[in-house]
Scaffold this motif. Structure first.
Motif, short mmCIF file in Angstrom:
data_model
loop_
_atom_site.label_atom_id
_atom_site.label_comp_id
_atom_site.label_asym_id
_atom_site.label_seq_id
_atom_site.Cartn_x
_atom_site.Cartn_y
_atom_site.Cartn_z
N ARG A 184 -10.65 8.10 -18.23
CA ARG A 184 -12.05 8.09 -17.79
C ARG A 184 -12.10 7.46 -16.41
O ARG A 184 -11.61 6.34 -16.21
N GLU A 185 -12.69 8.17 -15.45
CA GLU A 185 -12.77 7.66 -14.08
C GLU A 185 -13.43 6.29 -14.02
O GLU A 185 -13.02 5.40 -13.28
N GLU A 186 -14.48 6.10 -14.87
CA GLU A 186 -15.23 4.86 -14.82
C GLU A 186 -14.44 3.67 -15.36
O GLU A 186 -14.83 2.51 -15.17
N ASN A 230 -16.33 3.47 -23.12
CA ASN A 230 -16.30 4.55 -22.13
C ASN A 230 -15.41 5.71 -22.58
O ASN A 230 -15.68 6.87 -22.25
#
Length: 566
Positions: A128-130, A213
């Protein structure tokens, strides 16, 4: 002397800065792949880049832990964590996507690439980029543990000791001095319990966000996937805990009763568990760090010349830092150097018997590093902990018959071997407690520090609570978990020690029955790196990947029978 492998793709003098790395990553992302042969070359080139990054990071970590007081070394480490890793993570995900979407991926040899591709697909699933900035923050925050604990020292008499050095006094025959040392060590740890609670609360919160996330209810479930635990479940861990409580704790309780009787005590206190019950002075297997290294080279050579040569290579190349000193991070580790093909051993020797076992443990890891150094892809060397710790814990036991290099009489040899076998059994309840505690922590993410202490005690007590009387030291018992570096720095990396400890007993059993065959099976298993499943690697070693109550009982009885011979 040894040197880094010759690079074939990236420049030999590539400086690890993002402006130098980005063009390399872009080339890998953009490169056309028109055959399975080109795909395999692409994999080798990617592997070379990743090995260079790993070795650069390794040296930053090693130098920082060797001197936690240096702001420059800390900043060098943090540069990689903040400027390199966050920028390479999205590219690694793109490269994973390129691989699995290649029209030639199904033409790769399944026997060779199955484990690797399984891991790549799992990484894609979890990415996940976040989470990148969160993982960067976690990386920086968790290193604060070493800064806090590395600065701890105590004064006993007119001397200042690191906590590792002071712990050596707990083996002494003077009970008054033992109590003083224990109380000062404990008071020093408790002095920073608030700092460590605050640090851990922050880490727990960040880790929980990462899990949410990624679509998980809690960090425990996320980590089972992130650690690639394809071979067992959380429920299997709980059943393993129960087997340890049923089969191992009674043996250790019996040993504690014998200890109490031998020492002539009504109750065992925390400072009574390490002293020899014969009333003899602590074992002194070596004089100093250099002597420990030399004797360990001889010990390994007596088992097999190849093993001794590996430690000799490390000594000749300055790949040891073994003595305890103020400002040095606690603990010990073997850190593989991905391009060099050798490892660095770090430990905190205080001239005790425990340091001998730490050295042969880390030496087992070191041999594993050498045996996997020439595997084709860097990822093939990334063994799961269940395999990595099998390498180290088996070496502790295999080496025992050659401990004559450390001890010059049979009585000391017997003491040492008996102490080691008791420690083997003591490892299992502690592993169960630390693992179960982490299950509780992360499946109860909103808990308070006080609730955490209460949970620790509730989990610790059924496993014997160290088989000592804590009634006068409740704070010390409730905060024992803070001693365990893994909880802060490598969450959920702990049950593997228990699984590997069982495996190591089985490897040793085979070795005792047929030394040549037993050693060869062990080495053959380590050579596989992570190109086979855990179960297949254990089978290559001639043992089972099994932690059922019946298997725990079988191996515990074998250890008990060996102890009785001593």
């Amino acid at each position: 002397m040894i040197h880094k492998k010759t690079r074939k793709y990236i420049p030999a003098d590539l400086e690890i800065k993002w402006e130098n790395l980005e063009p390399v990553y872009n080339e890998l992302v953009d490169r056309p792949i028109n055959s399975v042969e080109e795909l395999e070359q692409w994999l080798r080139d990617r592997s070379e880049l990743e090995a260079a990054l790993e070795e650069d990071f390794a040296w930053r970590y090693i130098r920082m832990t060797c001197d936690t007081t240096s702001e420059e070394l800390l900043q060098n480490f943090q540069y990689f964590a903040t400027e390199i890793e966050p920028k390479t993570a999205p590219y690694s995900n793109k490269l994973n996507e390129k691989l699995v979407n290649s029209e030639f991926v199904n033409d790769l040899d399944d026997d060779k690439y199955f484990i690797y591709l399984r891991g790549v697909r799992k990484a894609l699933e979890l990415f996940r980029e976040e989470n990148i900035p969160l993982q960067t923050e976690i990386q920086i925050e968790q290193q604060k543990y070493q800064g806090i604990t590395g600065s701890m020292s105590v004064h006993i008499g007119d001397k200042e000791f690191t906590l590792e050095q002071a712990s050596a006094l707990l083996k002494g025959t003077d009970r008054v001095l033992r109590q003083e040392a224990w109380e000062k060590i404990t008071a020093r740890r408790l002095q920073d319990k608030g700092k460590l609670d605050e640090l851990f609360d922050h880490l727990r919160s960040l880790r929980h966000k990462v899990a949410l996330n990624a679509g998980f209810e809690n960090f425990r479930d996320y980590m089972f996937q992130a650690l690639g635990r394809f071979d067992y479940t959380p429920q299997d861990c709980y059943e393993f805990h129960a087997a340890i409580e049923t089969e191992i704790v009674p043996i250790l309780r019996e040993q504690a009763e014998k200890r109490k009787e031998a020492l002539g005590l009504e109750t065992l206190k925390p400072w009574d568990v390490d002293v020899d019950t014969s009333g003899k002075a602590p074992l002194k297997p070596f004089k100093d760090g250099d002597d420990l290294i030399e004797k360990s080279i001889q010990c390994f050579s007596n088992i097999n010349r190849y093993l001794g040569e590996r430690l000799e290579i490390m000594k000749d190349n300055g790949l040891f830092d073994v003595e305890s000193r103020k400002g040095k991070a606690p603990g010990g580790y073997n850190y593989p150097l991905a391009e060099t093909g050798a490892p660095f051993i770090f430990m905190n020797s205080a001239n005790t018997f425990r340091d001998l076992t730490t050295m042969v443990h880390e030496g087992g890891h070191a041999v594993h590093t050498f045996l996997t150094a020439d595997l084709e892809l860097n990822d093939f060397k990334h063994c799961p902990s269940e395999v990595a710790e099998l390498a180290s814990m088996s070496m502790e036991l295999i080496s025992m018959d050659n401990w004559t290099v450390y001890f010059d009489n049979d009585k000391d040899m017997k003491r040492a071997r008996r102490d080691q076998l008791i420690d083997v059994l003591k490892t299992l309840p502690w592993v169960a407690v630390v693992d179960q505690f982490q299950h509780w922590i992360y499946t109860n993410p909103d808990h308070t520090a006080e609730q955490r202490r209460e949970a620790w005690i509730q989990i610790y007590e059924p496993f014997g609570a160290g088989f000592v009387d804590w009634s006068e030291h409740p704070d010390a018992e409730a905060n024992l978990w803070q001693k365990q570096l893994h909880i802060f720095e490598v969450p959920f990396y702990y049950i593997e020690y228990g699984m590997a400890q069982l495996g190591a007993i089985a490897v040793w059993k085979n070795y005792k029955e047929n030394p040549e065959k037993g050693l060869q099976q062990y080495l053959d298993a380590l050579k596989l790196g992570y190109t086979k499943t855990i179960r297949e690697i254990y089978e290559t070693a001639g043992i089972k990947f099994d932690f059922s109550a019946s298997y725990v009982k079988e191996l515990a009885e074998f250890v008990r029978s060996e102890m009785e011979k001593l």
